[in-house]
Design an enzyme around this catalytic site. Structure first.
Site, PDB file in Angstrom:
ATOM      1  N   GLY A 149      -9.868  15.495  -1.999  1.00  0.00           N
ATOM      2  CA  GLY A 149     -10.590  14.473  -2.767  1.00  0.00           C
ATOM      3  C   GLY A 149      -9.764  13.197  -2.886  1.00  0.00           C
ATOM      4  O   GLY A 149     -10.270  12.084  -2.668  1.00  0.00           O
ATOM      5  N   HIS A 150      -8.480  13.344  -3.223  1.00  0.00           N
ATOM      6  CA  HIS A 150      -7.603  12.165  -3.328  1.00  0.00           C
ATOM      7  C   HIS A 150      -7.489  11.475  -1.975  1.00  0.00           C
ATOM      8  O   HIS A 150      -7.510  10.242  -1.879  1.00  0.00           O
ATOM      9  CB  HIS A 150      -6.183  12.573  -3.761  1.00  0.00           C
ATOM     10  CG  HIS A 150      -6.098  13.145  -5.143  1.00  0.00           C
ATOM     11  ND1 HIS A 150      -5.919  14.475  -5.377  1.00  0.00           N
ATOM     12  CD2 HIS A 150      -6.170  12.543  -6.354  1.00  0.00           C
ATOM     13  CE1 HIS A 150      -5.871  14.683  -6.684  1.00  0.00           C
ATOM     14  NE2 HIS A 150      -6.024  13.538  -7.297  1.00  0.00           N
TER      15      HIS A 150
ATOM     16  N   SER B 196     -10.345  19.839  -7.416  1.00  0.00           N
ATOM     17  CA  SER B 196      -9.658  19.300  -8.600  1.00  0.00           C
ATOM     18  C   SER B 196      -8.226  19.804  -8.560  1.00  0.00           C
ATOM     19  O   SER B 196      -7.979  20.934  -8.123  1.00  0.00           O
ATOM     20  CB  SER B 196     -10.360  19.832  -9.858  1.00  0.00           C
ATOM     21  OG  SER B 196      -9.501  19.731 -10.970  1.00  0.00           O
TER      22      SER B 196
END
Ligand code: PAF
Length: 304
Positions: free
Chosen positions: A59-60, A208
Protein backbone atom coordinates in the site's frame (compact mmCIF):
# COMPACT_ATOMS: atom_id res chain seq x y z
CA UNK A 1 29.90 6.17 -0.86
CA UNK A 2 29.34 7.04 2.77
CA UNK A 3 27.07 5.06 5.01
CA UNK A 4 26.46 6.67 8.40
CA UNK A 5 24.28 4.85 10.86
CA UNK A 6 23.84 5.84 14.47
CA UNK A 7 22.03 3.34 16.62
CA UNK A 8 20.11 5.44 19.14
CA UNK A 9 18.43 2.45 20.74
CA UNK A 10 17.74 -1.10 19.68
CA UNK A 11 14.50 -0.26 17.91
CA UNK A 12 15.00 2.76 15.67
CA UNK A 13 18.00 3.81 13.71
CA UNK A 14 19.02 7.28 12.76
CA UNK A 15 20.98 7.74 9.55
CA UNK A 16 22.63 11.14 8.93
CA UNK A 17 22.53 12.88 5.58
CA UNK A 18 23.65 10.01 3.38
CA UNK A 19 24.10 9.48 -0.34
CA UNK A 20 23.46 5.94 -1.47
CA UNK A 21 24.52 4.60 -4.82
CA UNK A 22 21.11 5.20 -6.38
CA UNK A 23 21.29 8.85 -5.21
CA UNK A 24 18.44 8.59 -2.71
CA UNK A 25 19.04 11.25 -0.05
CA UNK A 26 18.24 10.64 3.61
CA UNK A 27 17.69 13.62 5.91
CA UNK A 28 17.09 13.72 9.62
CA UNK A 29 17.29 17.49 10.07
CA UNK A 30 14.68 19.97 8.86
CA UNK A 31 17.17 22.68 7.78
CA UNK A 32 19.16 20.37 5.50
CA UNK A 33 15.99 19.03 3.89
CA UNK A 34 14.42 22.46 3.28
CA UNK A 35 17.69 23.76 1.80
CA UNK A 36 17.93 20.76 -0.57
CA UNK A 37 14.29 21.13 -1.66
CA UNK A 38 14.55 24.91 -2.12
CA UNK A 39 17.21 24.33 -4.75
CA UNK A 40 15.11 21.76 -6.53
CA UNK A 41 12.10 24.09 -6.50
CA UNK A 42 14.23 26.95 -7.91
CA UNK A 43 15.12 24.60 -10.76
CA UNK A 44 11.42 24.16 -11.52
CA UNK A 45 11.11 20.65 -10.07
CA UNK A 46 7.68 19.44 -8.92
CA UNK A 47 7.72 17.82 -5.50
CA UNK A 48 5.51 14.98 -4.26
CA UNK A 49 5.24 14.10 -0.55
CA UNK A 50 4.32 10.67 0.79
CA UNK A 51 3.88 10.97 4.59
CA UNK A 52 4.21 7.61 6.37
CA UNK A 53 4.92 6.03 9.71
CA UNK A 54 7.08 3.33 8.08
CA UNK A 55 6.64 -0.48 8.32
CA UNK A 56 5.97 -0.53 4.62
CA UNK A 57 3.71 -2.85 2.69
CA UNK A 58 2.54 -2.73 -0.90
CA UNK A 59 0.00 0.00 0.00
CA UNK A 60 2.79 2.44 0.90
CA UNK A 61 4.73 1.53 -2.19
CA UNK A 62 1.69 2.27 -4.33
CA UNK A 63 1.69 5.82 -2.91
CA UNK A 64 5.41 6.16 -3.65
CA UNK A 65 5.05 4.82 -7.21
CA UNK A 66 2.22 7.24 -7.92
CA UNK A 67 4.24 10.18 -6.62
CA UNK A 68 7.32 9.12 -8.60
CA UNK A 69 5.15 8.98 -11.74
CA UNK A 70 3.55 12.41 -11.20
CA UNK A 71 6.43 14.50 -9.80
CA UNK A 72 10.13 15.18 -10.43
CA UNK A 73 11.13 14.63 -6.79
CA UNK A 74 9.42 12.27 -4.34
CA UNK A 75 9.95 12.87 -0.63
CA UNK A 76 8.83 10.09 1.70
CA UNK A 77 8.68 10.88 5.41
CA UNK A 78 9.02 8.09 7.95
CA UNK A 79 7.95 9.26 11.38
CA UNK A 80 5.98 7.35 13.99
CA UNK A 81 4.07 10.35 15.26
CA UNK A 82 3.52 10.07 19.03
CA UNK A 83 0.82 12.77 19.17
CA UNK A 84 -1.63 10.70 17.13
CA UNK A 85 -1.53 7.65 19.42
CA UNK A 86 -4.17 7.82 22.12
CA UNK A 87 -3.07 4.39 23.37
CA UNK A 88 0.54 4.15 24.67
CA UNK A 89 0.62 0.38 24.05
CA UNK A 90 -0.32 0.93 20.40
CA UNK A 91 2.55 3.42 20.05
CA UNK A 92 4.98 1.04 21.77
CA UNK A 93 3.90 -1.92 19.60
CA UNK A 94 3.70 -0.01 16.33
CA UNK A 95 5.98 -1.95 13.92
CA UNK A 96 9.26 -0.22 13.06
CA UNK A 97 11.67 -1.36 10.39
CA UNK A 98 13.47 1.67 8.97
CA UNK A 99 16.36 -0.30 7.37
CA UNK A 100 13.97 -2.44 5.36
CA UNK A 101 11.76 0.58 4.53
CA UNK A 102 14.76 2.45 3.13
CA UNK A 103 15.71 -0.49 0.92
CA UNK A 104 12.14 -0.64 -0.38
CA UNK A 105 12.16 3.11 -1.12
CA UNK A 106 15.44 2.80 -3.01
CA UNK A 107 14.01 -0.04 -5.07
CA UNK A 108 10.97 2.10 -5.91
CA UNK A 109 12.91 5.15 -7.10
CA UNK A 110 12.09 7.44 -4.19
CA UNK A 111 14.39 10.49 -4.23
CA UNK A 112 14.38 11.70 -0.64
CA UNK A 113 13.64 10.14 2.74
CA UNK A 114 12.94 12.33 5.75
CA UNK A 115 13.16 10.44 9.05
CA UNK A 116 13.39 12.92 11.93
CA UNK A 117 13.62 12.25 15.66
CA UNK A 118 10.63 13.13 17.84
CA UNK A 119 12.66 16.01 19.36
CA UNK A 120 13.23 17.42 15.85
CA UNK A 121 9.52 17.54 15.09
CA UNK A 122 8.21 18.60 18.50
CA UNK A 123 9.42 21.15 21.03
CA UNK A 124 9.13 20.15 24.68
CA UNK A 125 6.52 22.81 25.24
CA UNK A 126 3.82 23.01 22.61
CA UNK A 127 0.96 25.48 22.59
CA UNK A 128 -0.43 25.12 19.07
CA UNK A 129 -3.34 22.73 18.58
CA UNK A 130 -5.25 21.76 15.48
CA UNK A 131 -8.96 21.15 16.04
CA UNK A 132 -11.09 19.62 13.34
CA UNK A 133 -14.67 20.14 14.54
CA UNK A 134 -17.16 17.33 13.97
CA UNK A 135 -14.63 15.41 11.87
CA UNK A 136 -12.57 14.59 14.93
CA UNK A 137 -15.60 13.38 16.86
CA UNK A 138 -17.11 10.80 14.53
CA UNK A 139 -16.01 7.24 13.64
CA UNK A 140 -12.25 7.00 14.30
CA UNK A 141 -12.31 10.20 16.35
CA UNK A 142 -14.97 8.79 18.69
CA UNK A 143 -12.88 5.72 19.50
CA UNK A 144 -9.46 7.38 19.37
CA UNK A 145 -9.81 10.72 21.17
CA UNK A 146 -7.09 13.18 20.16
CA UNK A 147 -5.94 11.02 17.23
CA UNK A 148 -6.88 13.46 14.49
CA UNK A 149 -5.51 16.46 16.35
CA UNK A 150 -2.16 14.65 16.23
CA UNK A 151 -2.59 13.77 12.57
CA UNK A 152 -3.62 17.36 11.72
CA UNK A 153 -0.60 18.76 13.51
CA UNK A 154 2.01 16.47 11.98
CA UNK A 155 0.55 16.71 8.47
CA UNK A 156 0.52 20.53 8.69
CA UNK A 157 4.15 20.49 9.87
CA UNK A 158 5.24 18.13 7.08
CA UNK A 159 3.43 20.19 4.44
CA UNK A 160 5.07 23.37 5.77
CA UNK A 161 8.52 21.78 5.80
CA UNK A 162 8.40 20.01 2.42
CA UNK A 163 6.07 22.47 0.63
CA UNK A 164 5.10 19.80 -1.90
CA UNK A 165 3.04 20.36 -5.03
CA UNK A 166 1.16 17.13 -4.29
CA UNK A 167 0.78 14.95 -1.19
CA UNK A 168 -0.41 11.34 -1.29
CA UNK A 169 -2.66 9.58 1.23
CA UNK A 170 -4.17 6.09 1.20
CA UNK A 171 -7.96 5.93 0.95
CA UNK A 172 -8.01 3.10 3.50
CA UNK A 173 -7.82 5.95 6.03
CA UNK A 174 -10.77 7.72 4.43
CA UNK A 175 -11.46 9.95 7.43
CA UNK A 176 -7.81 11.07 7.49
CA UNK A 177 -7.97 11.83 3.75
CA UNK A 178 -11.19 13.89 4.07
CA UNK A 179 -9.83 15.72 7.09
CA UNK A 180 -6.50 16.57 5.43
CA UNK A 181 -8.38 17.90 2.39
CA UNK A 182 -10.48 20.16 4.66
CA UNK A 183 -7.38 21.24 6.59
CA UNK A 184 -5.47 22.42 3.52
CA UNK A 185 -8.57 24.15 2.13
CA UNK A 186 -9.25 26.04 5.36
CA UNK A 187 -5.61 26.90 6.06
CA UNK A 188 -4.98 27.85 2.41
CA UNK A 189 -2.06 25.47 2.09
CA UNK A 190 -1.15 25.36 -1.57
CA UNK A 191 -0.96 21.62 -2.23
CA UNK A 192 -3.00 19.05 -4.12
CA UNK A 193 -4.12 16.21 -1.83
CA UNK A 194 -4.26 12.95 -3.81
CA UNK A 195 -6.14 9.87 -2.59
CA UNK A 196 -4.79 6.45 -3.58
CA UNK A 197 -7.07 3.36 -3.55
CA UNK A 198 -6.67 0.70 -0.86
CA UNK A 199 -4.45 -2.26 -1.68
CA UNK A 200 -5.75 -5.67 -0.52
CA UNK A 201 -4.27 -9.14 -0.26
CA UNK A 202 -5.60 -11.92 -2.51
CA UNK A 203 -8.36 -12.67 0.04
CA UNK A 204 -9.53 -9.05 0.32
CA UNK A 205 -7.87 -8.03 3.59
CA UNK A 206 -6.87 -4.35 3.39
CA UNK A 207 -3.09 -4.06 3.75
CA UNK A 208 -2.04 -2.33 6.97
CA UNK A 209 1.18 -2.16 8.97
CA UNK A 210 -0.88 -3.49 11.88
CA UNK A 211 -1.53 -6.78 9.99
CA UNK A 212 2.03 -7.77 10.97
CA UNK A 213 0.72 -8.25 14.49
CA UNK A 214 -2.02 -10.70 13.40
CA UNK A 215 -1.55 -14.49 13.53
CA UNK A 216 -2.54 -16.49 10.42
CA UNK A 217 -5.79 -17.42 12.17
CA UNK A 218 -6.51 -13.78 13.02
CA UNK A 219 -5.85 -12.78 9.41
CA UNK A 220 -8.64 -15.19 8.39
CA UNK A 221 -10.92 -13.80 11.12
CA UNK A 222 -10.19 -10.23 9.96
CA UNK A 223 -11.76 -11.00 6.57
CA UNK A 224 -15.17 -10.40 8.17
CA UNK A 225 -14.55 -6.66 7.71
CA UNK A 226 -14.18 -6.79 3.95
CA UNK A 227 -16.92 -9.44 3.59
CA UNK A 228 -19.32 -7.24 5.56
CA UNK A 229 -18.49 -4.19 3.46
CA UNK A 230 -19.06 -6.12 0.24
CA UNK A 231 -22.31 -7.62 1.52
CA UNK A 232 -23.58 -4.17 2.55
CA UNK A 233 -22.51 -2.69 -0.80
CA UNK A 234 -24.39 -5.43 -2.66
CA UNK A 235 -27.53 -5.00 -0.54
CA UNK A 236 -27.54 -1.22 -1.04
CA UNK A 237 -26.97 -1.52 -4.77
CA UNK A 238 -29.95 -3.88 -4.90
CA UNK A 239 -32.19 -1.31 -3.21
CA UNK A 240 -31.70 -2.31 0.44
CA UNK A 241 -32.59 0.35 3.00
CA UNK A 242 -29.78 1.81 5.11
CA UNK A 243 -31.33 0.68 8.40
CA UNK A 244 -31.92 -2.90 7.17
CA UNK A 245 -28.35 -3.14 5.89
CA UNK A 246 -26.92 -1.86 9.17
CA UNK A 247 -28.99 -4.37 11.16
CA UNK A 248 -27.76 -7.31 9.02
CA UNK A 249 -24.12 -6.32 9.42
CA UNK A 250 -24.38 -5.68 13.16
CA UNK A 251 -26.09 -9.09 13.64
CA UNK A 252 -23.30 -10.84 11.68
CA UNK A 253 -20.75 -9.41 14.09
CA UNK A 254 -22.79 -10.45 17.12
CA UNK A 255 -22.56 -14.06 15.86
CA UNK A 256 -18.75 -13.89 15.61
CA UNK A 257 -16.95 -13.72 18.96
CA UNK A 258 -13.45 -13.53 17.48
CA UNK A 259 -13.92 -9.96 16.28
CA UNK A 260 -15.14 -6.94 18.23
CA UNK A 261 -16.91 -4.37 16.04
CA UNK A 262 -16.46 -0.73 17.04
CA UNK A 263 -18.50 0.91 14.32
CA UNK A 264 -20.11 0.35 10.95
CA UNK A 265 -21.28 3.59 9.30
CA UNK A 266 -22.84 4.49 5.98
CA UNK A 267 -21.77 8.05 5.18
CA UNK A 268 -21.52 10.74 2.52
CA UNK A 269 -18.00 10.22 1.10
CA UNK A 270 -17.34 13.99 0.99
CA UNK A 271 -18.51 15.04 4.45
CA UNK A 272 -18.51 11.67 6.27
CA UNK A 273 -21.87 12.57 7.77
CA UNK A 274 -24.34 9.69 8.18
CA UNK A 275 -26.98 9.39 5.50
CA UNK A 276 -30.53 8.01 5.66
CA UNK A 277 -30.72 7.14 1.99
CA UNK A 278 -28.30 6.84 -0.95
CA UNK A 279 -30.20 9.73 -2.55
CA UNK A 280 -28.80 12.04 0.15
CA UNK A 281 -25.39 12.33 -1.55
CA UNK A 282 -23.45 11.88 -4.79
CA UNK A 283 -21.36 9.05 -3.42
CA UNK A 284 -21.61 7.07 -0.21
CA UNK A 285 -18.92 5.15 1.66
CA UNK A 286 -19.22 2.25 4.03
CA UNK A 287 -16.75 2.50 6.93
CA UNK A 288 -15.94 -0.16 9.50
CA UNK A 289 -13.53 -0.65 12.41
CA UNK A 290 -12.94 -3.17 15.15
CA UNK A 291 -10.53 -5.42 16.98
CA UNK A 292 -9.23 -8.81 15.99
CA UNK A 293 -7.52 -10.00 19.15
CA UNK A 294 -5.53 -7.00 20.35
CA UNK A 295 -5.17 -5.43 16.91
CA UNK A 296 -7.44 -2.63 15.77
CA UNK A 297 -8.27 -2.61 12.06
CA UNK A 298 -10.24 -0.25 9.81
CA UNK A 299 -11.57 -0.58 6.29
CA UNK A 300 -14.03 1.12 3.94
CA UNK A 301 -15.45 0.87 0.45
CA UNK A 302 -17.31 3.30 -1.72
CA UNK A 303 -20.75 2.47 -3.10
CA UNK A 304 -19.73 3.43 -6.64
O1 PAF B 1 -1.43 7.52 7.66
C1 PAF B 1 -0.37 7.60 8.32
O2 PAF B 1 0.51 6.76 8.21
C2 PAF B 1 -0.22 8.74 9.32
O3 PAF B 1 -1.41 9.07 9.92
C3 PAF B 1 0.45 9.99 8.69
C4 PAF B 1 -0.42 10.60 7.61
C5 PAF B 1 1.79 9.62 8.13
C6 PAF B 1 0.65 11.05 9.77
O4 PAF B 1 1.48 10.60 10.78
Amino acid sequence: MIFHTIYKNNRTFAPLLTRFNNKMEIFREIGQLTCYLKNKRLNGKKIGLVPTMGAFHEGHLTLVKRSVKENDITVCSIFVNPTQFNNPEDLEKYPRNVDKDIEMLKANCCDVVFCPEVSTMYRKERIVQIRLGYLEEIMEGKFRPGHFQGVGLIVTKLLNIVKPDRAYFGLKDLQQFVLVKKLVEELNIDVEICGVPTVRNEKGLALSSRNERLSEREKEQALIFNRSLRLAQEMLKNGGKIKEVRDVILKNFQKDNSVKLEYFEIVDSETLRNIDSLNDCDNASLCIAGYVGKVRLIDNISIN
